[in-house]
Every structure is written in structure tokens, then in C-alpha cells.
Design a protein around this motif. Structure first.
Motif, PDB file in Angstrom:
ATOM      1  N   ASN A  95     -40.552  61.309  14.562  1.00 45.25           N
ATOM      2  CA  ASN A  95     -39.882  62.515  15.030  1.00 45.25           C
ATOM      3  C   ASN A  95     -39.089  62.204  16.302  1.00 45.25           C
ATOM      4  OD1 ASN A  95     -41.109  63.832  12.969  1.00 45.25           O
ATOM      5  ND2 ASN A  95     -42.424  65.115  14.225  1.00 45.25           N
ATOM      6  N   VAL A  96     -37.786  62.486  16.257  1.00 48.41           N
ATOM      7  CA  VAL A  96     -36.914  62.240  17.405  1.00 48.41           C
ATOM      8  C   VAL A  96     -36.345  63.576  17.872  1.00 48.41           C
ATOM      9  CG1 VAL A  96     -34.816  61.102  18.231  1.00 48.41           C
ATOM     10  CG2 VAL A  96     -36.309  59.941  16.586  1.00 48.41           C
ATOM     11  N   ALA A  97     -36.490  63.866  19.164  1.00 50.32           N
ATOM     12  CA  ALA A  97     -35.909  65.079  19.747  1.00 50.32           C
ATOM     13  C   ALA A  97     -34.511  64.739  20.245  1.00 50.32           C
ATOM     14  CB  ALA A  97     -36.779  65.580  20.900  1.00 50.32           C
ATOM     15  N   PRO A  98     -33.456  65.088  19.499  1.00 45.94           N
ATOM     16  CA  PRO A  98     -32.107  64.629  19.844  1.00 45.94           C
ATOM     17  C   PRO A  98     -31.591  65.154  21.175  1.00 45.94           C
ATOM     18  CG  PRO A  98     -32.019  66.241  18.076  1.00 45.94           C
ATOM     19  CD  PRO A  98     -33.453  65.896  18.266  1.00 45.94           C
ATOM     20  N   GLN A  99     -31.964  66.363  21.559  1.00 50.25           N
ATOM     21  CA  GLN A  99     -31.452  66.911  22.811  1.00 50.25           C
ATOM     22  C   GLN A  99     -31.893  66.075  24.000  1.00 50.25           C
ATOM     23  OE1 GLN A  99     -32.448  71.044  23.143  1.00 50.25           O
ATOM     24  NE2 GLN A  99     -31.146  71.662  21.448  1.00 50.25           N
ATOM     25  N   ARG A 100     -33.094  65.564  23.938  1.00 52.20           N
ATOM     26  CA  ARG A 100     -33.594  64.719  25.037  1.00 52.20           C
ATOM     27  C   ARG A 100     -32.734  63.467  25.180  1.00 52.20           C
ATOM     28  NH1 ARG A 100     -37.607  60.631  24.801  1.00 52.20           N
ATOM     29  NH2 ARG A 100     -38.612  60.220  26.818  1.00 52.20           N
ATOM     30  N   VAL A 101     -32.381  62.858  24.047  1.00 58.00           N
ATOM     31  CA  VAL A 101     -31.553  61.659  24.073  1.00 58.00           C
ATOM     32  C   VAL A 101     -30.125  62.014  24.497  1.00 58.00           C
ATOM     33  CG1 VAL A 101     -30.720  59.706  22.723  1.00 58.00           C
ATOM     34  CG2 VAL A 101     -32.991  60.661  22.249  1.00 58.00           C
ATOM     35  N   GLU A 102     -29.618  63.130  24.012  1.00 61.41           N
ATOM     36  CA  GLU A 102     -28.254  63.554  24.345  1.00 61.41           C
ATOM     37  C   GLU A 102     -28.089  63.837  25.824  1.00 61.41           C
ATOM     38  OE1 GLU A 102     -27.425  65.568  19.963  1.00 61.41           O
ATOM     39  OE2 GLU A 102     -28.040  66.799  21.663  1.00 61.41           O
ATOM     40  N   ARG A 147     -29.592  62.343  28.250  1.00 61.36           N
ATOM     41  CA  ARG A 147     -29.509  61.067  28.965  1.00 61.36           C
ATOM     42  C   ARG A 147     -28.178  60.375  28.716  1.00 61.36           C
ATOM     43  NH1 ARG A 147     -35.713  58.678  29.054  1.00 61.36           N
ATOM     44  NH2 ARG A 147     -36.708  60.724  29.266  1.00 61.36           N
ATOM     45  N   LEU A 148     -27.699  60.445  27.489  1.00 55.57           N
ATOM     46  CA  LEU A 148     -26.380  59.870  27.204  1.00 55.57           C
ATOM     47  C   LEU A 148     -25.295  60.637  27.959  1.00 55.57           C
ATOM     48  CD1 LEU A 148     -26.676  59.319  23.337  1.00 55.57           C
ATOM     49  CD2 LEU A 148     -26.696  57.541  25.094  1.00 55.57           C
ATOM     50  N   ALA A 163     -22.463  63.820  24.035  1.00 53.68           N
ATOM     51  CA  ALA A 163     -22.945  62.948  22.964  1.00 53.68           C
ATOM     52  C   ALA A 163     -23.698  63.788  21.939  1.00 53.68           C
ATOM     53  CB  ALA A 163     -23.854  61.865  23.517  1.00 53.68           C
ATOM     54  N   VAL A 164     -23.583  63.402  20.676  1.00 58.53           N
ATOM     55  CA  VAL A 164     -24.315  64.060  19.589  1.00 58.53           C
ATOM     56  C   VAL A 164     -25.122  62.992  18.867  1.00 58.53           C
ATOM     57  CG1 VAL A 164     -24.174  65.454  17.512  1.00 58.53           C
ATOM     58  CG2 VAL A 164     -22.451  65.728  19.312  1.00 58.53           C
ATOM     59  N   VAL A 165     -26.428  63.190  18.806  1.00 56.93           N
ATOM     60  CA  VAL A 165     -27.319  62.237  18.155  1.00 56.93           C
ATOM     61  C   VAL A 165     -27.661  62.735  16.757  1.00 56.93           C
ATOM     62  CG1 VAL A 165     -29.591  61.138  18.223  1.00 56.93           C
ATOM     63  CG2 VAL A 165     -28.267  61.413  20.334  1.00 56.93           C
ATOM     64  N   LEU A 166     -27.518  61.855  15.767  1.00 51.30           N
ATOM     65  CA  LEU A 166     -27.799  62.171  14.369  1.00 51.30           C
ATOM     66  C   LEU A 166     -28.737  61.108  13.799  1.00 51.30           C
ATOM     67  CD1 LEU A 166     -24.101  62.923  13.359  1.00 51.30           C
ATOM     68  CD2 LEU A 166     -25.865  64.641  13.793  1.00 51.30           C
ATOM     69  N   GLY A 167     -29.250  61.361  12.584  1.00 55.08           N
ATOM     70  CA  GLY A 167     -30.104  60.356  11.960  1.00 55.08           C
ATOM     71  C   GLY A 167     -31.244  60.902  11.137  1.00 55.08           C
ATOM     72  N   ASP A 168     -31.183  62.201  10.804  1.00 57.67           N
ATOM     73  CA  ASP A 168     -32.261  62.772   9.999  1.00 57.67           C
ATOM     74  C   ASP A 168     -32.326  62.082   8.642  1.00 57.67           C
ATOM     75  OD1 ASP A 168     -34.339  64.717   9.767  1.00 57.67           O
ATOM     76  OD2 ASP A 168     -33.094  65.783   8.326  1.00 57.67           O
ATOM     77  N   VAL A 183     -29.558  53.419  28.733  1.00 55.34           N
ATOM     78  CA  VAL A 183     -30.274  54.628  28.311  1.00 55.34           C
ATOM     79  C   VAL A 183     -31.370  54.258  27.326  1.00 55.34           C
ATOM     80  CG1 VAL A 183     -30.066  56.791  27.026  1.00 55.34           C
ATOM     81  CG2 VAL A 183     -28.340  56.183  28.725  1.00 55.34           C
ATOM     82  N   ASN A 184     -31.072  53.373  26.399  1.00 55.56           N
ATOM     83  CA  ASN A 184     -32.072  52.962  25.407  1.00 55.56           C
ATOM     84  C   ASN A 184     -33.315  52.380  26.057  1.00 55.56           C
ATOM     85  OD1 ASN A 184     -30.670  53.786  23.137  1.00 55.56           O
ATOM     86  ND2 ASN A 184     -29.667  51.810  22.809  1.00 55.56           N
ATOM     87  N   GLU A 185     -33.140  51.731  27.191  1.00 57.35           N
ATOM     88  CA  GLU A 185     -34.283  51.127  27.883  1.00 57.35           C
ATOM     89  C   GLU A 185     -35.272  52.174  28.380  1.00 57.35           C
ATOM     90  OE1 GLU A 185     -32.526  48.783  30.926  1.00 57.35           O
ATOM     91  OE2 GLU A 185     -31.777  47.233  29.557  1.00 57.35           O
ATOM     92  N   THR A 186     -34.807  53.430  28.492  1.00 55.31           N
ATOM     93  CA  THR A 186     -35.698  54.509  28.955  1.00 55.31           C
ATOM     94  C   THR A 186     -36.333  55.261  27.797  1.00 55.31           C
ATOM     95  OG1 THR A 186     -33.992  56.253  29.001  1.00 55.31           O
ATOM     96  CG2 THR A 186     -34.140  54.806  30.934  1.00 55.31           C
ATOM     97  N   LEU A 187     -36.035  54.850  26.564  1.00 57.09           N
ATOM     98  CA  LEU A 187     -36.516  55.557  25.379  1.00 57.09           C
ATOM     99  C   LEU A 187     -37.494  54.700  24.584  1.00 57.09           C
ATOM    100  CD1 LEU A 187     -33.027  56.843  24.145  1.00 57.09           C
ATOM    101  CD2 LEU A 187     -34.725  58.193  25.392  1.00 57.09           C
TER     102      LEU A 187
END
Length: 622
Positions: free
Chosen positions: A491-498, A500-501, A510-515, A564-568
Motif C-alpha cells: 500500500n502506497v499513500a501517493p499524497q505523502r510522496v507527492e 515530498r516531490l 507531481a502526480v504519483v501513479l502505479g495502482d 526524495v527516494n532516500e527518505t521513502l
């Protein structure tokens, strides 16, 4: 007498008839409207509506940017016993028509001929129920010529011959209302006496992050309860002044005016969001209500400015921010700075912070953020400067706020504690459920039914996922429908990643996708000004399109994405991205929320290419 918005307004007028209630810019000068003048205008508008056959319970729309005439029309509608249907002026003609039909609007207040043209646009189709329109400004003055080469567009330019909709100017409406008040002097009093707490006050159309707009019905009781709860926890009163620039078609902006009716502060209207900073320096407000993107833009400008003035200025700014952050960290723990840190703080204020505060007028006590998640780093940045941003949480269905941080009780990264009289419960899957007098009684027209919107025992399903910390502060973790479940079951919460980006200096959004895909990917909209500034510093030329295709610019953003990826967690990390040139407008709500399903459809080919040629190594990382 039962409390309604009309009784709140009248009581406030009686307490302070000659005090300034509204301020606006006209002819280059700031002008004021007293409480009694505001009431007189609204009563004239209400009388005009009665003269034109508007009945209690009718829906009347306002299609306009935020301005003084918006709130005058709004209160006029309520005094006639009708309900306001706010419409974003940025919406397309066919969407405007769709809302007018669904709401059954009989009369429309339009900002100017450009907005009125949406009603007569062929794409809008026939609007059988719409009878009249009142135009705030009879002439639209354009910055660039339209298709016909005009800079000034008038009502007659946009109204087709034989149009069934009668059109009046704002001044004509006031004139008709004055005459009606002389003809039937007791009419408005009778109308007001028929308004009860359960009377419909507004129908707010919200599309959320998917689907067509749905009309949220809000009563007088919804608004009066909400304003009372906010007044109990927020330290605002008659001596305060807000600078309003958010669209009044959003419930957060409307709520600030409804709170004003209770506590009596002044509302000043910024010329636009872009002009808000300059207007703030002149108006000198004591508080500002905004959305996260406004504060993020201000932060980016503040951070960028020192570098434009040389290395010494950059080092002074970095030192001052370091001091501010140490003071902020202590304050968040309820501790005061020591003697040495206090001296350093005063120096930082003289060298850096005071200039920022003066830019906003120098009187800001706090700022409120709503409508979307605020990055914790942005809240901490402003607090280090000595400016407190308080984040709140709510929905259109909850008349705005359900939980809020306050000046005395706040925690960055959360949306605060529930308002007095509001109940919040978490379902087994983490969904936030809400109950209280501020919750909508239901939807208008095609909206979802009770079983979809509410639990069997009456809790509103918010669609948001959250958790409470040990001290009762609510943290929003994601949208329930937005959660991405990768092919590996993560489960990935995209808003959290967005978020940071979005803090990357060269990224606007930024918009994160991948469902149901192997790993998350991102579509990145660059910040044109930041990219151009970096290109000039590094000897790159060409137009923006060429720059965004340049390998060095892509490498620049790629390095920042990797940071950013290093923080995820590894399963959250963005494995691939694509730079999107242009505006995401068609796939955003009017408040800037991402319609993730529409993004996936609109950019389907781009997203598919991001997953082409995926190596085994990348598969293993998921």
C-alpha cells in the motif's frame, strides 16, 4: 428567536453599525463599507429578488471571482429566503450549465460579460429554468484581444438576439430593490421570519477527486454551528482583519465570512491571488486563510531570493533560518530559548525575518491552511520565520472545518483536534467518520444516497484515512480511494510522496501513479521560473520547451527525485518519472486536488512507456 445567519448578521449590524465591515480596492484606493451599508445593499438586492418572483427555497447562483459584490449578493439571497449556489469562475461553460440545471437555478449573479457568456455558449445548451441574470460589472476589460479583436466586451456582445434570459446590471438590481422596499416595506421582515435553522442556505458543488460535481446541501444551522465552534477555539474578534483571496466558491472562504458575521472582524478583498502579497503589505491583515500551494509558492520565493543577491546574503539567510528552527523546536516543546539563543533570534529578526513580515503587512498573528494537506516542512519553515500556519481539516459536507490546530494548541504534521461539539471516529480500515450539527443533511439532485455517504448509525464517510496521536491530534494519511496497491501487494499513500516531490525546488507539482503496477512512477510538472534561473546560472539557453528536454535538466531533476527516494521505503520510491510540459488543469479540481483516475486516463500512453523495458532488478526492488 432561533439562530440563523440572518439573526447573526442583524445582531452584528446593531452592535457596530458604523464600523467598517468590508474593504476593497477601487480606483487605486482602499475603500470601506460599514456594517449598516452592507445590510442596506443586501436588503435592496433581496427586495429585487422578491420583485422578480424569487420564492423561499429557490436556488440562485453566483458565478464570480472573490469580490465585495459576491458577499453582498450572498447575503441578499439569504434575506430573500433563497439558497446560494456558488460556482467557480474557472469552470467551462458546459460544466456551469450542468450545475445550473442540476440545482434548478432561476437567477444568476455573474461577474461580467465574460462569465455571462458561459450561460449563452452553445456548448451549454438550453437552460429552461434560468430566467434572469444580474451582472456585477457590465464591461469585461481583457488583457489581450479576444477572437473578435475586442479588449472591452459588453453584455450585448455576448447575449444572442432573442435570448429568453433577462439581464440586469448590479445597479439596476439595487434600483429595483429600493422601489420594491417602498412598495412592500414589510416583505423582507416576513421572509426573514420564515427562515429557520433547518432552512437551506447553500448548495456547494464539489467533484472531489473523481466523478461529476455533486451538490452538497448546507443549512443555516450548519453554518451557525460551525461558526460558533470556530469562535470558541480561534482568537479572533472585532479588532481583527482578514485578507480574502480564496475563491468564495470554496467552502473555506465562505466560512471565513460566516465567522465574520458572528465575531465582527473586517474582511478585505485582494484583487487576486497573484496580487495578494502586495495587497497584504497595504491592508496589514492580522490573519490570512490560504491553501497549501499559496504558502509553498511564498516559501519558494523567500528561499530563492537570497541566492539572487550573492553568497553573503545566502549565508546570512541560512544562519538566520538555523536560529529560527532551533527556537521553533523549543517552542513546539513548550520551552523558551536561552539567553544566547534569544540574542541570536533578535539578530535574525533584524537581518532577515522582519523584512518578510513587513512584506505581509507586519501584523500577522497566524495563518490558516485548508482544502488540501499542508507539508510539515512548510509549516516548520514559516514557524522558523516567526509566522505560524495552523492547518485544519474538513469537507464541503462538514461546512468546512472538522478539526483544526489553534495558536495555543498546535502540532505540525497534523490537522489539530476536533472542534467543540464534533465527533470523529476511525473505522476499522482507518477511514475518518464524522458526526455533528455541521454535517450536511444530504445532497441535491444527483448526489450520492444516504447509504453511500453515511454509515447505518449516521456517521459521514469522509473517504479520508487517518490516525490520532497520543494527545488527540488527527493526522490525515491519505484518501481512501487514492491508496495505490502495487502488484506486489504494497500500500502506497501517493499524497505523502507527492508532497515530498513537490518540495524539490524545480518542481511545481507531481502526480504519483502505479495502482496494480510493479512500482510507483511520477509525472512531474516543472517550475518554469526555477528551471530558467538554474539554466541561466549554468550557461544553458533556449526556450522553456528546449530546456525541459535538455539532458542536464533531466539529470538535475533525477538527482532530486533520488534524494526524495532516500527518505521513502523501497516500495514507495519513484522508480521512473516523466516531465510533463504544460498545465494539469483538465485533471485537477478547481481547488487543485488531483483527479488521479483522470490523470491515469489522460496520460495513459506516457505512463505505459514508463513501465516499458522494466529490468529484473527493478522488479526485485518492489
Amino acid at each position: 428567536m432561533a439562530e440563523t445567519l440572518l439573526t447573526l448578521f442583524d445582531e452584528q449590524v446593531e452592535r457596530s453599525p458604523r464600523r467598517t465591515a468590508l474593504r476593497y480596492r477601487s480606483g487605486g484606493l482602499w475603500r470601506g463599507r460599514t456594517w449598516s451599508e452592507w445590510r442596506d445593499t443586501t436588503r435592496c438586492l433581496a427586495a429585487a429578488l422578491c420583485a422578480w418572483g424569487i420564492e423561499p427555497g429557490d436556488r440562485i447562483a453566483i458565478l464570480s471571482h472573490t469580490r465585495i459584490r459576491w458577499v453582498e449578493a450572498d447575503l441578499g439571497i439569504l434575506h430573500a429566503g433563497a439558497a446560494t449556489v456558488p460556482i467557480y469562475p474557472t469552470l467551462r461553460a458546459d460544466t456551469v450549465a450542468d450545475i445550473l440545471r442540476d440545482a434548478g437555478v432561476r437567477l444568476l449573479f455573474a461577474e461580467d460579460p465574460v462569465q455571462l457568456a458561459k450561460v449563452f455558449d452553445e456548448a451549454a445548451g438550453a437552460l429552461e429554468g434560468l430566467e434572469r441574470a444580474v451582472v456585477f460589472e457590465p464591461v469585461s476589460r481583457l488583457q489581450r484581444p479576444d477572437a473578435q479583436g475586442r479588449l472591452d466586451v459588453r453584455v450585448d456582445d455576448v447575449r444572442p438576439e432573442g435570448a429568453a434570459v433577462a439581464v440586469h446590471t448590479f445597479d439596476e438590481a439595487l434600483e429595483r430593490g429600493r422601489a420594491r422596499r417602498q412598495e412592500t416595506p414589510d416583505e423582507l421582515a416576513r421572509r426573514a421570519a420564515e427562515v429557520t435553522p433547518e432552512t437551506l442556505a447553500a448548495v456547494y458543488y464539489t467533484s472531489g477527486t473523481s466523478g461529476e460535481p455533486k451538490g452538497v446541501e448546507l443549512t443555516h444551522d450548519n453554518f451557525t454551528f460551525e461558526s460558533a465552534a470556530l469562535a470558541e477555539v480561534m482568537p479572533v474578534g472585532p479588532s481583527d482583519e482578514q485578507l480574502l483571496f480564496l475563491p468564495l466558491a470554496h467552502i473555506v472562504a465562505k466560512l471565513t465570512v460566516m465567522l465574520q458575521l458572528r465575531v465582527g472582524y473586517v474582511t478585505s478583498f485582494a484583487a487576486s491571488i497573484e496580487q495578494a502579497a502586495d495587497d497584504s503589505a497595504e491592508v496589514r491583515p492580522t490573519f490570512i486563510v490560504g491553501v497549501p500551494r499559496v504558502f509553498e509558492k511564498i516559501q519558494e520565493a523567500i528561499e530563492r531570493r537570497p541566492s539572487e543577491h550573492g553568497d553573503i546574503q545566502r549565508r546570512v539567510f541560512d544562519w538566520a533560518m538555523g536560529v529560527g528552527r532551533r527556537v521553533s523546536e523549543l517552542a513546539q516543546r513548550g520551552r523558551a530559548p536561552g539567553a544566547l539563543l534569544s540574542v541570536q533570534r533578535r539578530s535574525a529578526e533584524r537581518l532577515v525575518f522582519d523584512r518578510v513580515e513587513r512584506r505581509l503587512g507586519g501584523r500577522i498573528r497566524f495563518m490558516l491552511s485548508g482544502a488540501a494537506p499542508l507539508s510539515k516542512s512548510t509549516a516548520e519553515f514559516f514557524h522558523a520565520l516567526g509566522l505560524l500556519i495552523l492547518e485544519g481539516y474538513g469537507l464541503t459536507e462538514t461546512t468546512g472545518a472538522t478539526a483544526v490546530n489553534t495558536p495555543d494548541h498546535f502540532r505540525f504534521g497534523t490537522v489539530g483536534r476536533p472542534l467543540p461539539g464534533v465527533e470523529i471516529e476511525l473505522a476499522e480500515d482507518g477511514e475518518i467518520l464524522v458526526r455533528g450539527r455541521h454535517v450536511t443533511p444530504g445532497y441535491h439532485g444527483r448526489g450520492p444516497g444516504p447509504r453511500e455517504a453515511f454509515t447505518e448509525d449516521g456517521w459521514l464517510r469522509t473517504g479520508d484515512v487517518g490516525r490520532f496521536d497520543a494527545d488527540g491530534y488527527l493526522e490525515i494519511t491519505d484518501r481512501k480511494k487514492d491508496l495505490i496497491i502495487t502488484a506486489g501487494g504494497k500500500n502506497v499513500a501517493p499524497q505523502r510522496v507527492e508532497q515530498r516531490l513537490g518540495r524539490i525546488p524545480y518542481v511545481d507539482r507531481a502526480v504519483v501513479l502505479g495502482d496494480r503496477r510493479k512500482f510507483p512512477v511520477a509525472l512531474i510538472v516543472p517550475d518554469p521560473e526555477a528551471v530558467r534561473a538554474w539554466a541561466e546560472e549554468n550557461g544553458l539557453g533556449g526556450d522553456l520547451g528546449a530546456l525541459l528536454r535538455h539532458p542536464r535538466v533531466r539529470d538535475l531533476i533525477a538527482r532530486e527525485v533520488e534524494r526524495v527516494n532516500e527518505t521513502l521505503a523501497s516500495f514507495e520510491a519513484v522508480k521512473r518519472f516523466e516531465i510533463v510540459v504544460g498545465d494539469l488543469g483538465p485533471v485537477l479540481t478547481p481547488t487543485g486536488k488531483i483527479k488521479r483516475r483522470l490523470v491515469a486516463e489522460h496520460f495513459a500512453d506516457v505512463v505505459d512507456q514508463l513501465y516499458e523495458g522494466v529490468t529484473t532488478e527493478l522488479d526485485e526492488l518492489t
